[in-house]
Design a protein around this motif. Structure first.
Motif, PDB file in Angstrom:
ATOM      1  N   ILE A  29     -11.135  -4.242  -8.193  1.00  0.00           N
ATOM      2  CA  ILE A  29      -9.958  -3.848  -7.401  1.00  0.00           C
ATOM      3  C   ILE A  29      -9.983  -4.630  -6.093  1.00  0.00           C
ATOM      4  O   ILE A  29     -10.963  -4.551  -5.334  1.00  0.00           O
ATOM      5  CB  ILE A  29      -9.961  -2.338  -7.081  1.00  0.00           C
ATOM      6  CG1 ILE A  29     -10.009  -1.506  -8.372  1.00  0.00           C
ATOM      7  CG2 ILE A  29      -8.723  -1.958  -6.248  1.00  0.00           C
ATOM      8  CD1 ILE A  29     -10.171  -0.007  -8.137  1.00  0.00           C
ATOM      9  N   ILE A  30      -8.932  -5.381  -5.859  1.00  0.00           N
ATOM     10  CA  ILE A  30      -8.850  -6.125  -4.603  1.00  0.00           C
ATOM     11  C   ILE A  30      -7.588  -5.692  -3.871  1.00  0.00           C
ATOM     12  O   ILE A  30      -6.483  -5.764  -4.400  1.00  0.00           O
ATOM     13  CB  ILE A  30      -8.837  -7.649  -4.848  1.00  0.00           C
ATOM     14  CG1 ILE A  30     -10.092  -8.050  -5.634  1.00  0.00           C
ATOM     15  CG2 ILE A  30      -8.777  -8.400  -3.510  1.00  0.00           C
ATOM     16  CD1 ILE A  30     -10.200  -9.542  -5.923  1.00  0.00           C
ATOM     17  N   LEU A  31      -7.789  -5.203  -2.647  1.00  0.00           N
ATOM     18  CA  LEU A  31      -6.683  -4.698  -1.832  1.00  0.00           C
ATOM     19  C   LEU A  31      -6.399  -5.721  -0.731  1.00  0.00           C
ATOM     20  O   LEU A  31      -7.242  -5.971   0.123  1.00  0.00           O
ATOM     21  CB  LEU A  31      -7.073  -3.336  -1.236  1.00  0.00           C
ATOM     22  CG  LEU A  31      -6.102  -2.624  -0.304  1.00  0.00           C
ATOM     23  CD1 LEU A  31      -4.753  -2.388  -0.967  1.00  0.00           C
ATOM     24  CD2 LEU A  31      -6.703  -1.284   0.137  1.00  0.00           C
ATOM     25  N   VAL A  32      -5.224  -6.309  -0.811  1.00  0.00           N
ATOM     26  CA  VAL A  32      -4.874  -7.407   0.077  1.00  0.00           C
ATOM     27  C   VAL A  32      -3.854  -6.941   1.103  1.00  0.00           C
ATOM     28  O   VAL A  32      -2.850  -6.332   0.733  1.00  0.00           O
ATOM     29  CB  VAL A  32      -4.241  -8.554  -0.752  1.00  0.00           C
ATOM     30  CG1 VAL A  32      -3.763  -9.661   0.168  1.00  0.00           C
ATOM     31  CG2 VAL A  32      -5.228  -9.087  -1.770  1.00  0.00           C
ATOM     32  N   GLY A  33      -4.093  -7.231   2.375  1.00  0.00           N
ATOM     33  CA  GLY A  33      -3.136  -6.795   3.390  1.00  0.00           C
ATOM     34  C   GLY A  33      -2.870  -7.860   4.426  1.00  0.00           C
ATOM     35  O   GLY A  33      -3.744  -8.663   4.756  1.00  0.00           O
ATOM     36  N   GLN A  34      -1.673  -7.840   4.934  1.00  0.00           N
ATOM     37  CA  GLN A  34      -1.340  -8.842   5.939  1.00  0.00           C
ATOM     38  C   GLN A  34      -1.745  -8.386   7.338  1.00  0.00           C
ATOM     39  O   GLN A  34      -2.024  -9.183   8.200  1.00  0.00           O
ATOM     40  CB  GLN A  34       0.146  -9.189   5.797  1.00  0.00           C
ATOM     41  CG  GLN A  34       1.027  -9.018   6.955  1.00  0.00           C
ATOM     42  CD  GLN A  34       2.490  -9.267   6.527  1.00  0.00           C
ATOM     43  OE1 GLN A  34       2.764 -10.046   5.617  1.00  0.00           O
ATOM     44  NE2 GLN A  34       3.397  -8.620   7.180  1.00  0.00           N
ATOM     45  N   GLU A  35      -1.814  -7.073   7.555  1.00  0.00           N
ATOM     46  CA  GLU A  35      -2.279  -6.591   8.845  1.00  0.00           C
ATOM     47  C   GLU A  35      -3.806  -6.714   8.887  1.00  0.00           C
ATOM     48  O   GLU A  35      -4.463  -6.746   7.851  1.00  0.00           O
ATOM     49  CB  GLU A  35      -1.877  -5.131   9.053  1.00  0.00           C
ATOM     50  CG  GLU A  35      -0.374  -4.949   9.206  1.00  0.00           C
ATOM     51  CD  GLU A  35       0.006  -3.501   9.448  1.00  0.00           C
ATOM     52  OE1 GLU A  35      -0.232  -3.011  10.558  1.00  0.00           O
ATOM     53  OE2 GLU A  35       0.518  -2.864   8.527  1.00  0.00           O
ATOM     54  N   ALA A  36      -4.348  -6.761  10.104  1.00  0.00           N
ATOM     55  CA  ALA A  36      -5.789  -6.956  10.236  1.00  0.00           C
ATOM     56  C   ALA A  36      -6.571  -5.656  10.051  1.00  0.00           C
ATOM     57  O   ALA A  36      -7.793  -5.660   9.998  1.00  0.00           O
ATOM     58  CB  ALA A  36      -6.101  -7.568  11.593  1.00  0.00           C
ATOM     59  N   ARG A  37      -5.859  -4.531   9.943  1.00  0.00           N
ATOM     60  CA  ARG A  37      -6.534  -3.243   9.858  1.00  0.00           C
ATOM     61  C   ARG A  37      -6.559  -2.704   8.447  1.00  0.00           C
ATOM     62  O   ARG A  37      -5.650  -2.961   7.670  1.00  0.00           O
ATOM     63  CB  ARG A  37      -5.786  -2.201  10.689  1.00  0.00           C
ATOM     64  CG  ARG A  37      -5.787  -2.464  12.145  1.00  0.00           C
ATOM     65  CD  ARG A  37      -4.687  -1.637  12.789  1.00  0.00           C
ATOM     66  NE  ARG A  37      -4.562  -1.970  14.179  1.00  0.00           N
ATOM     67  CZ  ARG A  37      -5.271  -1.391  15.138  1.00  0.00           C
ATOM     68  NH1 ARG A  37      -6.115  -0.430  14.851  1.00  0.00           N
ATOM     69  NH2 ARG A  37      -5.126  -1.762  16.385  1.00  0.00           N
ATOM     70  N   ALA A  38      -7.587  -1.889   8.186  1.00  0.00           N
ATOM     71  CA  ALA A  38      -7.631  -1.162   6.921  1.00  0.00           C
ATOM     72  C   ALA A  38      -6.482  -0.149   6.944  1.00  0.00           C
ATOM     73  O   ALA A  38      -6.004   0.222   8.018  1.00  0.00           O
ATOM     74  CB  ALA A  38      -8.974  -0.459   6.784  1.00  0.00           C
TER      75      ALA A  38
END
Ligand SMILES: Cc1cc2nc3c(=O)[nH]c(=O)nc-3n(C[C@H](O)[C@H](O)[C@H](O)COP(=O)(O)OP(=O)(O)OC[C@H]3O[C@@H](n4cnc5c(N)ncnc54)[C@H](O)[C@@H]3O)c2cc1C
Ligand code: FES
Lengths: 406, 106
Positions: A29-38
């Motif tokens: 599972i890879i969770l990709v985000g554009q914001e720097a925060r979890a």
């Protein structure tokens, strides 16, 4: 090993990742985000955070340790630029690539921008992210002045309430003749407007900004009725737009959101969409709806995890949204409208009551004022009535949006 | 009980009909002492979802429901059972000596 990639590390993405594991998903599972925060909770941003009672981003969707414990890889600060749905590969802004077998789009929505002649000079604030909230909080704290809020939706009203509580003089500029016209029946919306007026907020109905005049130290807003308003800060809260460019470019069917069926599946197999970005069949609206609410993000996240794990799921509880303004918690359950019969159900104290909306014997919606404790029973009752009436929802024939969070 | 390892929470008769009493004891954040089917529990009084006092809420089916947004927790474990609560609250063992309830001192 099979790999599921989730794009969007927000409420829905963060919840879906953990729910996949909880339902026994054994792949990567890879969770990709554009914001720097979890993933963090957005609801406090317009309330406790602006008031200085909570730190921006302190309320997390999952405790920090959860990702590691569940072997969920977080790739933050990594905006995705492109999805190739044929080769099952995505490309990051920096050119890196990542393959997947399954993809969940949880890209959320962004604050709708407003432009008018001279709008750059007004330097309007928007509120969607932690960073937005932190910047606005710093602007509002430690001093007082005049603030204009363009748009009387939930975010606008929550910012209005917070600013008033911080001692600012608040004017809400609303194009309509009432606040929250698309989401609340007028009798319930009136309660909120009265509340704000009692606290000294001014409303300009049928109003819009024509121009920003001069800007030495203050901002002069010229309104459509040619009156002008001198303020120190301008906030725009006119709703939001789904983040679906990636989906469109990848050839997924989109309307006012990424189109999904009642199992969160998009038009391309093994690609799913959830949360603020998705528009899904909804029996309460009788047509597909894009709901911008915390609960919808939660429900769809848990649902998509079950779908991917091959477990049966339905998601047909009445929509639910809450807002906190001044000392008032207001919750909307179901779809109350002006066409329904309204009755007031009093509670234990004068500030606790429920506006109950019904058609014949069927409760269609309810607006709860400081009555959160009534929600569970009402929600259950509404579902039972709806099941009995069994109004089937036609699949994606219409793509009208119903934005809860107008 | 004079044992300094324990702090007195309350008398059983102090607990109102709602089954919940807010108690503050040194070393602990405010607590809600709950009575469920004759058993006693001490849990954090502050909801993990916001600034609400759970002792002003309701008990139903072994769960405590927050008065603010209506989220809920299982009293015995502190686990969230009802949205919008998603984070567990602290629970502490309670010791009963005759008509009084005690909690381990910190
Ligand atoms: C200020 C505020 C207050 C709110 N208050 C309430 C409330 O009181 N009650 C309520 O019910 N709801 C409330 N909501 C609504 C609720 O927070 C949202 O419905 C919820 O956050 C939706 O979750 P989501 O995961 O779909 O979207 P989001 O939480 O927005 O997450 C989407 C994420 O995807 C990321 N992303 C987008 N595009 C890309 C890309 N190309 N690559 C990588 N990442 C990408 C975004 O940066 C974002 O982090 C509020 C919202 C806001 C903004
Ligand atoms: S503060 Fe308890 S449910 Fe929100």
């Amino acid at each position: 090993m099979e790999r599921t990639v989730i794009i969007g590390a927000g409420q829905a993405g963060g919840r879906a990742a953990v729910a996949l594991r909880a339902n026994g998903y054994g792949g990567e599972i890879i969770l990709v985000g554009q914001e720097a925060r979890a993933p963090y909770e957005r609801p406090p941003l317009s309330k406790e955070v602006l008031l200085g009672a909570a730190q921006a981003g302190a309320a997390l969707v999952n405790p920090e340790s959860v990702y590691h414990e569940n072997s969920i890889e977080l790739r933050l600060d990594m905006p995705v630029r492109w999805i190739n749905s044929a080769t099952r590969e995505l490309t990051f802004m920096d050119g890196d690539r990542l393959g997947f077998q399954r993809l969940i789009l949880a890209t959320g929505a962004r604050a709708r921008r407003l432009e008018w002649p001279g709008s750059e000079a007004a330097k309007p604030y928007y509120l969607r992210t932690c960073d937005d909230a932190e910047v606005l909080r710093r602007t509002l704290s430690g001093r007082q002045g005049d603030i204009a809020i363009i748009g009387g939706g939930f975010i606008g009203l929550e910012v209005a309430a917070s600013a008033r509580q911080l001692g600012w003089t608040v004017t809400v500029i609303e194009l309509g003749q009432q606040c929250l016209e698309r989401v609340l029946p007028s009798a319930s919306a009136r309660v909120l407007v009265d509340l704000h007026e009692r606290h000294g907020t001014r409303f300009r109905w049928g109003a819009s900004v024509k121009e920003t005049k001069e800007t030495n130290s203050r901002i002069r807003l010229l309104l459509n009725d040619d009156e002008s308003l001198n303020v120190d800060v301008v906030v725009v809260g006119i709703g939001s737009e789904p983040n679906m460019k990636l989906a469109e470019a990848a050839g997924l069917e989109c309307g006012n959101g990424i189109l999904v069926d009642d199992q969160c599946r998009t038009s391309v197999s093994d690609i799913y969409a959830i949360g603020d970005a998705a528009i899904a069949p909804n029996r309460w609206f009788g047509k597909p709806a894009r709901l911008e609410s915390w609960e919808n993000a939660e429900r769809q996240a848990e649902q998509v995890a079950r779908v991917i794990c091959g477990l049966p799921t339905t998601n047909d509880a009445p929509p639910w949204f809450w807002t906190d303004q001044f000392d008032r918690n207001v919750q909307i359950v179901g779809v109350p409208t002006d066409e329904d019969q309204m009755t007031v159900e009093p509670g234990k104290t004068p500030d606790q009551y429920v506006h109950l909306y019904s058609r014949g014997d069927v409760i269609t919606g309810a607006v709860l004022f400081n009555s959160g404790r009534r929600r569970r029973a009402l929600s259950r009752q509404m579902s039972e009535m709806r099941d009995a009436a069994a109004a089937p929802c036609s699949p994606a024939e219409s793509v009208d949006s119903m934005e809860i969070n107008a | 009980m004079s044992d300094s390892k324990f702090l007195r929470l309350c008398c059983i008769s102090d607990i109102p009909d709602s089954g919940i009493l807010r108690v503050t004891v040194p070393g602990y954040d405010p607590l809600a002492v709950c009575q469920v089917d004759g058993a006693f529990f001490a849990i954090a009084d502050t909801c993990s979802h916001g600034m609400a006092s759970l002792s002003e809420g309701d008990i139903e089916d072994g769960q405590i429901f927050c008065p603010f947004h209506g989220g809920g927790f299982e009293i015995a474990t502190g686990n969230p059972t009802e949205r919008p609560c998603t984070i567990p609250i602290a629970t502490y063992p309670v010791k009963r000596v005759e008509d009084a309830l005690f909690i381990a001192s910190k």
